[in-house]
Design a protein around this motif. Structure first.
Motif, PDB file in Angstrom:
ATOM      1  N   ALA A  28      -2.244 -13.328  -3.559  1.00 15.73           N
ATOM      2  CA  ALA A  28      -1.575 -12.960  -2.312  1.00 15.73           C
ATOM      3  C   ALA A  28      -1.855 -11.527  -1.889  1.00 15.73           C
ATOM      4  O   ALA A  28      -1.780 -11.197  -0.701  1.00 15.73           O
ATOM      5  CB  ALA A  28      -0.065 -13.151  -2.459  1.00 15.73           C
ATOM      6  N   HIS A  29      -2.213 -10.653  -2.852  1.00 15.87           N
ATOM      7  CA  HIS A  29      -2.409  -9.241  -2.517  1.00 15.87           C
ATOM      8  C   HIS A  29      -3.170  -8.553  -3.637  1.00 15.87           C
ATOM      9  O   HIS A  29      -2.961  -8.824  -4.818  1.00 15.87           O
ATOM     10  CB  HIS A  29      -1.060  -8.538  -2.316  1.00 15.87           C
ATOM     11  CG  HIS A  29      -0.023  -8.912  -3.336  1.00 15.87           C
ATOM     12  ND1 HIS A  29      -0.051  -8.446  -4.634  1.00 15.87           N
ATOM     13  CD2 HIS A  29       1.044  -9.748  -3.259  1.00 15.87           C
ATOM     14  CE1 HIS A  29       0.962  -8.959  -5.304  1.00 15.87           C
ATOM     15  NE2 HIS A  29       1.639  -9.759  -4.502  1.00 15.87           N
ATOM     16  N   VAL A  30      -4.074  -7.666  -3.280  1.00 11.40           N
ATOM     17  CA  VAL A  30      -4.779  -6.827  -4.244  1.00 11.40           C
ATOM     18  C   VAL A  30      -4.828  -5.410  -3.691  1.00 11.40           C
ATOM     19  O   VAL A  30      -4.783  -5.194  -2.475  1.00 11.40           O
ATOM     20  CB  VAL A  30      -6.214  -7.326  -4.540  1.00 11.40           C
ATOM     21  CG1 VAL A  30      -6.188  -8.646  -5.272  1.00 11.40           C
ATOM     22  CG2 VAL A  30      -7.033  -7.434  -3.259  1.00 11.40           C
ATOM     23  N   HIS A  31      -4.942  -4.439  -4.599  1.00 15.60           N
ATOM     24  CA  HIS A  31      -4.882  -3.046  -4.174  1.00 15.60           C
ATOM     25  C   HIS A  31      -5.445  -2.172  -5.272  1.00 15.60           C
ATOM     26  O   HIS A  31      -5.832  -2.650  -6.350  1.00 15.60           O
ATOM     27  CB  HIS A  31      -3.435  -2.653  -3.858  1.00 15.60           C
ATOM     28  CG  HIS A  31      -2.449  -3.107  -4.897  1.00 15.60           C
ATOM     29  ND1 HIS A  31      -2.309  -2.478  -6.104  1.00 15.60           N
ATOM     30  CD2 HIS A  31      -1.591  -4.166  -4.909  1.00 15.60           C
ATOM     31  CE1 HIS A  31      -1.395  -3.101  -6.812  1.00 15.60           C
ATOM     32  NE2 HIS A  31      -0.953  -4.133  -6.123  1.00 15.60           N
ATOM     33  N   THR A  34       3.186  -1.835  -1.143  1.00 14.51           N
ATOM     34  CA  THR A  34       2.436  -1.549  -2.365  1.00 14.51           C
ATOM     35  C   THR A  34       0.989  -1.182  -2.041  1.00 14.51           C
ATOM     36  O   THR A  34       0.413  -0.276  -2.664  1.00 14.51           O
ATOM     37  CB  THR A  34       2.487  -2.756  -3.315  1.00 14.51           C
ATOM     38  OG1 THR A  34       3.849  -3.080  -3.608  1.00 14.51           O
ATOM     39  CG2 THR A  34       1.755  -2.464  -4.614  1.00 14.51           C
ATOM     40  N   LEU A  35       0.369  -1.864  -1.083  1.00 16.69           N
ATOM     41  CA  LEU A  35      -0.984  -1.510  -0.674  1.00 16.69           C
ATOM     42  C   LEU A  35      -1.040  -0.070  -0.184  1.00 16.69           C
ATOM     43  O   LEU A  35      -1.954   0.687  -0.555  1.00 16.69           O
ATOM     44  CB  LEU A  35      -1.479  -2.463   0.425  1.00 16.69           C
ATOM     45  CG  LEU A  35      -2.309  -3.672  -0.030  1.00 16.69           C
ATOM     46  CD1 LEU A  35      -1.506  -4.590  -0.942  1.00 16.69           C
ATOM     47  CD2 LEU A  35      -2.816  -4.457   1.175  1.00 16.69           C
ATOM     48  N   ASP A  36      -0.075   0.325   0.638  1.00 17.26           N
ATOM     49  CA  ASP A  36      -0.052   1.707   1.139  1.00 17.26           C
ATOM     50  C   ASP A  36       0.224   2.695   0.014  1.00 17.26           C
ATOM     51  O   ASP A  36      -0.437   3.741  -0.088  1.00 17.26           O
ATOM     52  CB  ASP A  36       1.012   1.851   2.229  1.00 17.26           C
ATOM     53  CG  ASP A  36       0.662   1.105   3.507  1.00 17.26           C
ATOM     54  OD1 ASP A  36      -0.531   0.791   3.708  1.00 17.26           O
ATOM     55  OD2 ASP A  36       1.580   0.836   4.310  1.00 17.26           O
ATOM     56  N   PHE A  37       1.187   2.392  -0.832  1.00 19.23           N
ATOM     57  CA  PHE A  37       1.579   3.292  -1.908  1.00 19.23           C
ATOM     58  C   PHE A  37       0.423   3.543  -2.877  1.00 19.23           C
ATOM     59  O   PHE A  37       0.127   4.692  -3.235  1.00 19.23           O
ATOM     60  CB  PHE A  37       2.777   2.705  -2.653  1.00 19.23           C
ATOM     61  CG  PHE A  37       3.149   3.432  -3.911  1.00 19.23           C
ATOM     62  CD1 PHE A  37       3.801   4.651  -3.859  1.00 19.23           C
ATOM     63  CD2 PHE A  37       2.849   2.890  -5.161  1.00 19.23           C
ATOM     64  CE1 PHE A  37       4.153   5.327  -5.021  1.00 19.23           C
ATOM     65  CE2 PHE A  37       3.189   3.558  -6.328  1.00 19.23           C
ATOM     66  CZ  PHE A  37       3.851   4.775  -6.261  1.00 19.23           C
ATOM     67  N   THR A  38      -0.244   2.472  -3.298  1.00 18.03           N
ATOM     68  CA  THR A  38      -1.333   2.641  -4.264  1.00 18.03           C
ATOM     69  C   THR A  38      -2.542   3.319  -3.633  1.00 18.03           C
ATOM     70  O   THR A  38      -3.255   4.073  -4.313  1.00 18.03           O
ATOM     71  CB  THR A  38      -1.739   1.288  -4.859  1.00 18.03           C
ATOM     72  OG1 THR A  38      -2.041   0.361  -3.798  1.00 18.03           O
ATOM     73  CG2 THR A  38      -0.617   0.702  -5.706  1.00 18.03           C
ATOM     74  N   SER A  39      -2.777   3.101  -2.352  1.00 21.19           N
ATOM     75  CA  SER A  39      -3.867   3.822  -1.678  1.00 21.19           C
ATOM     76  C   SER A  39      -3.570   5.310  -1.621  1.00 21.19           C
ATOM     77  O   SER A  39      -4.467   6.150  -1.824  1.00 21.19           O
ATOM     78  CB  SER A  39      -4.075   3.256  -0.270  1.00 21.19           C
ATOM     79  OG  SER A  39      -4.540   1.918  -0.321  1.00 21.19           O
TER      80      SER A  39
END
Length: 534
Positions: free
Chosen positions: A291-294, A343-348
């Motif tokens: 569903a999501h990767v980052h 989470t995508l924004d945070f990890t980026s």
């Protein structure tokens, strides 16, 4: 053969979901195309919130015993140590959780523990079983397997990774980007035991690349190896090899290549930042990397998948057992998709901080650490399951705070999250006016809920039964006042409804019993069929 839930993929996400469903009595099958249990070297362990989830599944103690505390980091520049930093220097437990810090544990070891837990409920991972087709119908979905067999299930959950066949069969877009310039080679390596201090996470950075070596808990000579890749004359990254790892080791650390005796689980990691446009298509749902990767910065990947599974498990169980309407499953995407986007924004952001830090002598992976990475602050205040907003204290949708208490009957230590570990909604009653509401909830919803009176030190009656029929401990004593402080419960009566995934559903005055009973109807609307307690 028909089952309640078919899970595709036996990594941490799929195994967590399978364990949660099996302990709730839901029929589950879990398949994986690998011929042997898959081994992955990337995830380094659970954060605090995932440890709470694993505790509810009954495996946290084994995880703690198999892992280690996070290690101090030693940063090198041009082969020379320039800085040591311990981002977890104070190991004192936090009042709001039973755990002190996240743990380091090999992903393959965590998966072994979860498979063993699942086997206790009579479920085995079906290895060498590959899904090739998926056909939905009114009452479920039929999965076609590579050997020509089929499995029919009332629901299917794809936990099958970033290249998810389930997602592709559904035609769900995986929107985002691959950052081709952000490449790393990874593997598990064995290094001579006297070559490096195993109490340190070693990180070498220079102008041409990097090597990072972290000891793998439970091994004598095993290390997680991460490095910038070798490149050809045109600057194209080269695939990882054992000899290539030796060359990278010598180039960036100054150690002789022969101290690296063995390298396995070699892989190339590219930063992918992508998310499925939706997490559900009819009777099929997506969780974890499907569903999501980052970016791996912040260590959120496996943890986000585990927490997807814990959000979904109880909802599937309540729908499948008739406790709730199928619409409850709509709240899975409603709650977890915004978390994935954050989470995508945070990890980026963490990755950008880290890339900037390692350009400076003394900079390292500690730049990726942040309080938010604990998972304890993740909540669902926007959710349709978040009922009302108290003026103070934790809000509906937040993770329910933990606190140390004592059994009112025996005096034995017990934490609030121990009460939440059972697979049921839990009601906490603060103040004497909460007691009639707790009794009515228990009589109305029977074994579908658990009720607990939280006494202040001066409120404990002379006699407290060891058990309230079907409800677990009859009461706990907030002897340090931490529970009342955590929930900011004042006055003479407050009732808190805690969802089965440890999130607050409702915080209401005891003088409003209709709100409490109405909210329980949302979670356990079919519970009228359960036998009332006598």
């Amino acid at each position: 053969m028909t089952t309640d839930v078919l899970i595709v993929g036996a990594g941490p996400t799929g195994l967590t979901l399978a364990c949660d469903l099996a302990r709730r009595g839901v029929g589950v099958r879990i398949i994986d195309k690998s011929a042997a249990p898959p081994r992955s070297s990337r995830a380094k362990g659970p954060n605090l919130r995932s440890l709470e989830v694993l505790a509810s599944l009954g495996v946290a103690e084994e995880v703690l015993a198999s892992g280690s505390l996070p290690l101090p980091m030693r940063k090198y520049r041009d082969h020379v140590p320039v800085a040591d930093f311990d981002p977890y220097a104070d190991p004192a437990p936090l009042p709001a959780t039973a755990f002190d810090w996240p743990r380091l544990i090999a992903q393959w070891r965590l998966e072994e523990i979860l498979r063993d837990r699942l086997a206790k409920d009579g479920v085995q991972v079906e290895l060498g079983t590959e899904l090739t087709g998926l056909d939905q119908h009114a009452t479920g979905a039929t999965a076609t397997l590579a050997d020509g067999g089929t499995v029919t299930a009332r629901y299917v959950v794809g936990c099958d990774g970033a290249h998810s066949p389930v997602r592709k069969l559904l035609g769900i877009p995986f929107t985002g980007e691959t950052q081709a310039d952000q490449v790393m080679v990874c593997g598990d390596v064995e290094i001579d035991e006297d070559a490096l201090d195993r109490g340190i996470w070693h990180q070498w950075f220079d102008t041409t690349g990097a090597v990072m070596l972290c000891p793998i808990p439970g091994t004598r000579a095993g290390w997680w190896f991460q490095a910038g890749p070798e490149r050809d004359a045109a600057g194209v990254p080269q695939p990882p090899t054992e000899e290539g790892f030796r060359r990278l080791l010598t180039r960036h650390t100054g150690l002789p290549g022969e101290v690296l005796r063995r390298a396995t689980l070699l892989s190339t990691y590219r930063v992918n930042v992508r998310m499925a446009d939706r997490f559900r298509e009819g009777r099929v749902l997506l969780a974890g990397d499907s569903a999501h990767v980052h970016s791996i910065a912040g260590g959120m990947g496996m943890n986000t998948g585990i927490q997807d599974a814990f959000n979904l498990g109880w909802k599937l169980a309540h729908v499948l057992t008739g406790l709730a309407a199928p619409a409850l499953l709509d709240t899975y995407e409603e709650e977890r998709l915004p978390v994935a986007a954050w989470t995508l924004d945070f990890t980026s952001e963490r990755l950008a901080e880290t890339m900037a830090a390692i350009r400076r002598p003394g900079g390292g992976l500690d730049s990726a650490t942040a309080r938010e990475a604990s998972g304890l602050s993740t909540g669902y205040r926007w959710s349709s399951l978040a009922a009302g907003a108290p003026e103070a204290g934790p809000r509906a949708g937040d993770r329910a705070p933990d606190a140390p208490c004592r059994s009112a009957a025996t005096g034995a230590p017990v934490r609030l999250h121990h009460l939440f570990a059972e697979p049921h909604p839990v009601l906490l009653g603060f103040g004497p006016e909460s007691e009639p509401v707790l009794r009515e909830a228990a009589e109305t919803y029977g074994d579908a809920v658990r009720v607990h009176r939280v006494y202040g030190p001066d409120e404990v009656p002379d006699e407290v039964p060891d058990e309230a029929p079907g409800a677990g401990p009859a009461g706990v004593v907030d002897h340090e006042g931490r529970a009342r402080a955590a929930y900011e419960s004042g006055g003479t009566g407050t009732v808190v409804v805690v969802r089965p995934d440890h999130h607050l559903g409702l915080v209401a005055p005891a003088a409003e019993p209709a709100r409490v009973l109405g909210y329980l109807a949302l979670l356990c609307g079919g519970a009228e069929a359960a036998a009332p307690r006598g």
